[in-house]
Motif scaffolding. Structure first.
Motif, PDB file in Angstrom:
ATOM      1  N   ASP A   1       0.839  -1.216   0.000  1.00  8.56           N
ATOM      2  CA  ASP A   1       0.000   0.000   0.000  1.00  8.56           C
ATOM      3  C   ASP A   1       0.868   1.258   0.000  1.00  8.56           C
ATOM      4  O   ASP A   1       0.549   2.254  -0.641  1.00  8.56           O
ATOM      5  N   SER A   2       2.039   1.208   0.696  1.00  4.78           N
ATOM      6  CA  SER A   2       2.930   2.381   0.676  1.00  4.78           C
ATOM      7  C   SER A   2       3.506   2.562  -0.725  1.00  4.78           C
ATOM      8  O   SER A   2       3.629   3.676  -1.217  1.00  4.78           O
TER       9      SER A   2
ATOM     10  N   ALA B   1       0.907   4.098  -2.915  1.00  6.07           N
ATOM     11  CA  ALA B   1       0.708   5.530  -2.606  1.00  6.07           C
ATOM     12  C   ALA B   1       1.868   6.337  -3.173  1.00  6.07           C
ATOM     13  O   ALA B   1       1.685   7.428  -3.708  1.00  6.07           O
TER      14      ALA B   1
ATOM     15  N   LYS C   1       0.610  -0.301  15.271  1.00  2.00           N
ATOM     16  CA  LYS C   1      -0.326  -0.013  14.181  1.00  2.00           C
ATOM     17  C   LYS C   1      -0.683   1.474  14.154  1.00  2.00           C
ATOM     18  O   LYS C   1      -0.758   2.090  13.089  1.00  2.00           O
TER      19      LYS C   1
ATOM     20  N   THR D   1       1.823   3.426  12.359  1.00  4.72           N
ATOM     21  CA  THR D   1       1.777   3.406  10.887  1.00  4.72           C
ATOM     22  C   THR D   1       0.749   4.404  10.336  1.00  4.72           C
ATOM     23  O   THR D   1       0.826   4.792   9.174  1.00  4.72           O
ATOM     24  N   THR D   2      -0.187   4.847  11.185  1.00  7.67           N
ATOM     25  CA  THR D   2      -1.157   5.838  10.678  1.00  7.67           C
ATOM     26  C   THR D   2      -0.509   7.212  10.529  1.00  7.67           C
ATOM     27  O   THR D   2      -1.132   8.139  10.046  1.00  7.67           O
TER      28      THR D   2
ATOM     29  N   GLY E   1       1.201   7.865   2.924  1.00  5.11           N
ATOM     30  CA  GLY E   1       0.028   7.210   2.355  1.00  5.11           C
ATOM     31  C   GLY E   1      -1.113   7.137   3.353  1.00  5.11           C
ATOM     32  O   GLY E   1      -2.241   6.847   3.000  1.00  5.11           O
ATOM     33  N   GLN E   2      -0.813   7.410   4.649  1.00  5.96           N
ATOM     34  CA  GLN E   2      -1.862   7.299   5.663  1.00  5.96           C
ATOM     35  C   GLN E   2      -2.016   8.575   6.482  1.00  5.96           C
ATOM     36  O   GLN E   2      -3.119   9.036   6.722  1.00  5.96           O
ATOM     37  N   GLY E   3      -0.888   9.126   6.927  1.00 10.72           N
ATOM     38  CA  GLY E   3      -0.973  10.269   7.839  1.00 10.72           C
ATOM     39  C   GLY E   3      -0.968  11.600   7.108  1.00 10.72           C
ATOM     40  O   GLY E   3      -0.780  11.662   5.890  1.00 10.72           O
TER      41      GLY E   3
END
Ligand SMILES: NC(=O)c1ccc[n+]([C@@H]2O[C@H](COP(=O)([O-])OP(=O)(O)OC[C@H]3O[C@@H](n4cnc5c(N)ncnc54)[C@H](O)[C@@H]3O)[C@@H](O)[C@H]2O)c1
Length: 397
Positions: free
Chosen positions: A41-42, A45, A276, A279-280, A284-286
């Protein structure tokens, strides 16, 4: 010599990359073209945002012939393998601090840089901050007399930000020394000339749920006669940024409403959920950090010279002289971490060696280990792997 942008590959799309990517994106001297990350997923992104190539391993990234530099932003314990892969692939490398956890790994990296003739730069680190560089040049000018003493301290909630399990195990580079102490050590070494010769220290390991060093105080003496005290608490309730004009480490104003949020977010989480949560905060997430309005900093720093005390602020240096008090602004903030990119570009395109080389990072790492050793034994620890500024290697090799 070409003035084309430096083609950059990223190893590790985690929190450190998130904090540094605004600097890369804002600077026309850098083009992000590839990355290595274990999570699909990274990688997706990354490709969506940069349109570059992405690989599942750093070895594949290191073999990419269309790259000049690799930024290694993987966990500390992986730095040595990833740095050496990059260097052996013929790439210059910038590795996030600390250089490594063990001195043996540091030696391997310094040797690989020497063998390959590629640059190895340790950063981003707060020794690059413009007010630190300004204070260094003011000390160099001789106008304020000899530098006698430096005091640096920082009170943060570092230990209560979400962590991977190994970030709470000292032997794997966990705790405040390898991640935070290294900044203070870099800064005071830069101000005091680089070559520390002795350390005496105490550390605090006070939270059984997070059993690693969360605080320390250390006294370092330097060849040339100056000495420095560095104090850090990652357990803090007090926030020393209130003495930095309310500006946070990354150069943005702090919000009063953020008080206590780190500890609250950890309530009731086990180690797995905490990792976990970390990782947020990654690519790609934060969310990207709030834009800086002033320079980055690492807490209050005061340098005492014979004729003036210099207080570093997020925008410059305040000089308290015999008769007058005067403020000297650092060059205006040109974008986050711009000084790090200056060093990378200057090394890659012009062959100029910055202060923060592999040998410099190893010398700072030696101080981290000496702090732990002194705290354990109760005795001063002598240093033997130190080096000076501007690429001057250790005399002890
Ligand atoms: N200078 C700074 O402001 C700053 C801030 C935070 C962290 N750091 C440093 O950056 C490094 C990473 O810390 P972090 O907090 O970003 O951790 P993190 O866990 O958020 O990020 C590490 C990343 O590395 C990736 N990774 C793991 N194994 C890999 C492999 N084999 N190949 C490629 N990628 C791999 C992970 O997937 C993760 O995305 C540490 O050395 C830390 O000291 C620096």
């Amino acid at each position: 010599m070409t003035s084309d942008p430096v083609r950059l590959g990223i190893a590790g799309l985690g929190r450190a990359f998130m904090l540094t990517v605004p600097a890369f994106q804002a600077d026309s001297r850098i083009r992000i073209v590839a990355a290595a990350a274990p999570r699909a997923d990274s990688r997706a992104a990354f490709e969506a945002q940069f349109g570059g190539r992405s690989y599942a391993s750093v070895d594949e990234l290191a073999a990419d012939v269309n790259l000049d530099v690799i930024y290694v932003a993987t966990p500390h314990q992986m730095h040595a393998d990833h740095v050496i892969a990059g260097l052996r692939g013929g790439k210059h490398v910038i590795v996030d601090k600390p250089l490594s956890v063990s001195m043996e790994d540091a030696d391997r990296m310094v040797a690989a840089a020497a063998e390959t003739g590629c640059h190895l730069i340790v950063g981003p680190s707060h020794s690059f901050d413009a007010p630190v560089a300004l204070a260094r040049s003011m000390i160099d000018s001789g106008e304020y007399g000899r530098l006698r003493m430096v005091q640096a301290f920082n009170y943060t909630d570092f230990l209560y930000r979400p962590r991977r399990p190994e970030e709470l195990r000292t032997e794997e580079g966990g705790g405040v020394l390898f991640s935070q102490g290294i900044h203070q050590i870099d800064m005071v070494r830069l101000l005091c000339g680089g070559r520390a010769d002795r350390v005496v220290a105490m550390t605090g390991n006070w939270d059984p749920h997070r059993p690693t060093e969360g605080a320390y105080s250390a006294l370092l003496s330097f060849i040339g006669g100056a000495f420095a005290t560095i104090t850090y608490s990652g357990y803090a309730h007090f926030d020393s940024d209130i003495w930095m004009d309310g500006i946070g480490e990354l150069g943005a104003p702090k919000k009063a409403t953020d008080y206590g949020k780190a500890r609250s977010a950890l309530q009731g989480l086990d180690a797995h959920s905490e990792a976990k949560l970390k990782t947020t905060r990654t690519f790609g997430q934060g969310a990207l950090p709030t834009a800086a309005t002033q320079h980055e900093h690492f807490g209050p720093v005061i340098a005492l010279c014979d004729r003036a005390d210099l207080r570093l602020t997020p925008s410059g240096v305040e000089v308290f002289g015999d008769q007058e008090r005067k403020f000297f602004a650092a060059p205006a903030e040109r974008g986050p971490r711009r000084e790090v990119i200056d060093a990378v570009y200057d090394a890659v395109r012009h062959g100029n060696v910055p202060t923060q080389t592999g040998a410099w990072g190893r010398a700072s790492l030696e101080v981290c280990h000496a702090i732990l050793k002194s705290a354990e034994s109760g005795n001063p620890v002598a240093l033997s792997r130190q080096c000076g500024l501007y690429g001057e290697e250790t005399k002890h090799e």
